[in-house]
Design a protein around this motif. Structure first.
Motif, PDB file in Angstrom:
ATOM      1  N   THR A 110      29.359  -0.406 -21.181  1.00  0.00           N
ATOM      2  CA  THR A 110      28.953  -1.600 -20.441  1.00  0.00           C
ATOM      3  C   THR A 110      29.066  -2.845 -21.315  1.00  0.00           C
ATOM      4  O   THR A 110      29.494  -3.895 -20.843  1.00  0.00           O
ATOM      5  CB  THR A 110      27.513  -1.477 -19.888  1.00  0.00           C
ATOM      6  N   ALA A 111      28.702  -2.737 -22.581  1.00  0.00           N
ATOM      7  CA  ALA A 111      28.788  -3.904 -23.476  1.00  0.00           C
ATOM      8  C   ALA A 111      30.240  -4.355 -23.652  1.00  0.00           C
ATOM      9  O   ALA A 111      30.539  -5.557 -23.583  1.00  0.00           O
ATOM     10  CB  ALA A 111      28.162  -3.583 -24.829  1.00  0.00           C
ATOM     11  N   MET A 114      31.514  -5.888 -20.429  1.00  0.00           N
ATOM     12  CA  MET A 114      31.001  -7.254 -20.275  1.00  0.00           C
ATOM     13  C   MET A 114      31.812  -8.230 -21.125  1.00  0.00           C
ATOM     14  O   MET A 114      32.141  -9.329 -20.684  1.00  0.00           O
ATOM     15  CB  MET A 114      29.521  -7.333 -20.653  1.00  0.00           C
ATOM     16  N   TRP A 168      23.807  -1.700 -15.815  1.00  0.00           N
ATOM     17  CA  TRP A 168      24.422  -2.952 -15.355  1.00  0.00           C
ATOM     18  C   TRP A 168      23.366  -4.007 -15.064  1.00  0.00           C
ATOM     19  O   TRP A 168      23.593  -5.190 -15.295  1.00  0.00           O
ATOM     20  CB  TRP A 168      25.335  -2.702 -14.154  1.00  0.00           C
ATOM     21  N   HIS A 171      22.522  -6.170 -17.859  1.00  0.00           N
ATOM     22  CA  HIS A 171      23.518  -7.217 -18.116  1.00  0.00           C
ATOM     23  C   HIS A 171      23.487  -8.293 -17.028  1.00  0.00           C
ATOM     24  O   HIS A 171      24.412  -9.097 -16.935  1.00  0.00           O
ATOM     25  CB  HIS A 171      24.915  -6.606 -18.224  1.00  0.00           C
TER      26      HIS A 171
END
Length: 188
Positions: A110-111, A114, A168, A171
């Motif tokens: 996810t990082a 992003m 998510w 984020h």
């Protein structure tokens, strides 16, 4: 010793002449100096009001998931009212994020996704995703195990969906509709 992550890019443009200038599908590959490619993210860029009917184009070439276009765009290819209210200058559809087994559950996917979204963004960009496990054996419109009638078959995917949605949400993603989430992203 901390690892330095690297993102490399490839892009594919839609073959239809009406799409080549306005929408393209990007693949971000993640690696380190010692680890060959250990993950990828697939992202499609759409410019609202300029890109001709993205929903129709995605019906012909849906990528890994077909749910996002059905939730974000109406039949004519415009933004649905809930998304149109946000007045996005660009929409980034995060179609998939996959990382190798050893990197899963650490927030790396996810990082890095992003960061990839930020790199493709312009001011006013809306990023959307459908946080759910990817099953390559299932094509768009086919039943995945989390839609199975057997609770034992569904359990692992249901648990994965909860974890992915939480990841998510950390984020800034929020539910738009039908399991599709979105957030504003700015340029890196």
């Amino acid at each position: 010793m901390s690892e330095r992550f690297v993102i490399s890019w490839t892009s594919a443009h839609y073959a239809d002449a009406d799409w080549t200038q306005f929408a393209d599908r990007w693949k971000a590959s993640f690696y380190t100096k010692v680890d060959p490619v250990f993950g990828t993210a697939v992202i499609t860029r759409v410019i609202p009001g300029v890109t001709p009917n993205p929903r129709r184009a995605f019906e012909a070439d849906p990528g890994v998931l077909d749910r996002i276009p059905r939730v974000i765009f109406d039949e004519e290819g415009g933004l649905v009212p809930a998304v149109a209210e946000l007045r996005p200058s660009m929409v980034l559809l995060l179609e998939s994020v996959e990382v190798e087994e050893g990197w899963r559950g650490k927030g790396v996917g996810t990082a890095l996704a992003m960061e990839a979204l930020r790199r493709l963004a312009i001011p006013g960009t809306l990023a959307v995703c459908y946080p759910a496990p990817i099953h390559p054996q299932h094509g768009p419109g086919e039943v995945c195990s989390y839609e199975s009638d057997d609770p034992e078959v569904r359990r692992a995917d249901e648990e994965a969906v909860v974890k992915l949605r939480r990841a998510w949400e950390r984020h800034g993603f929020e539910l738009i509709a039908d399991g599709v989430y979105g957030t504003r992203v700015g340029p890196a």
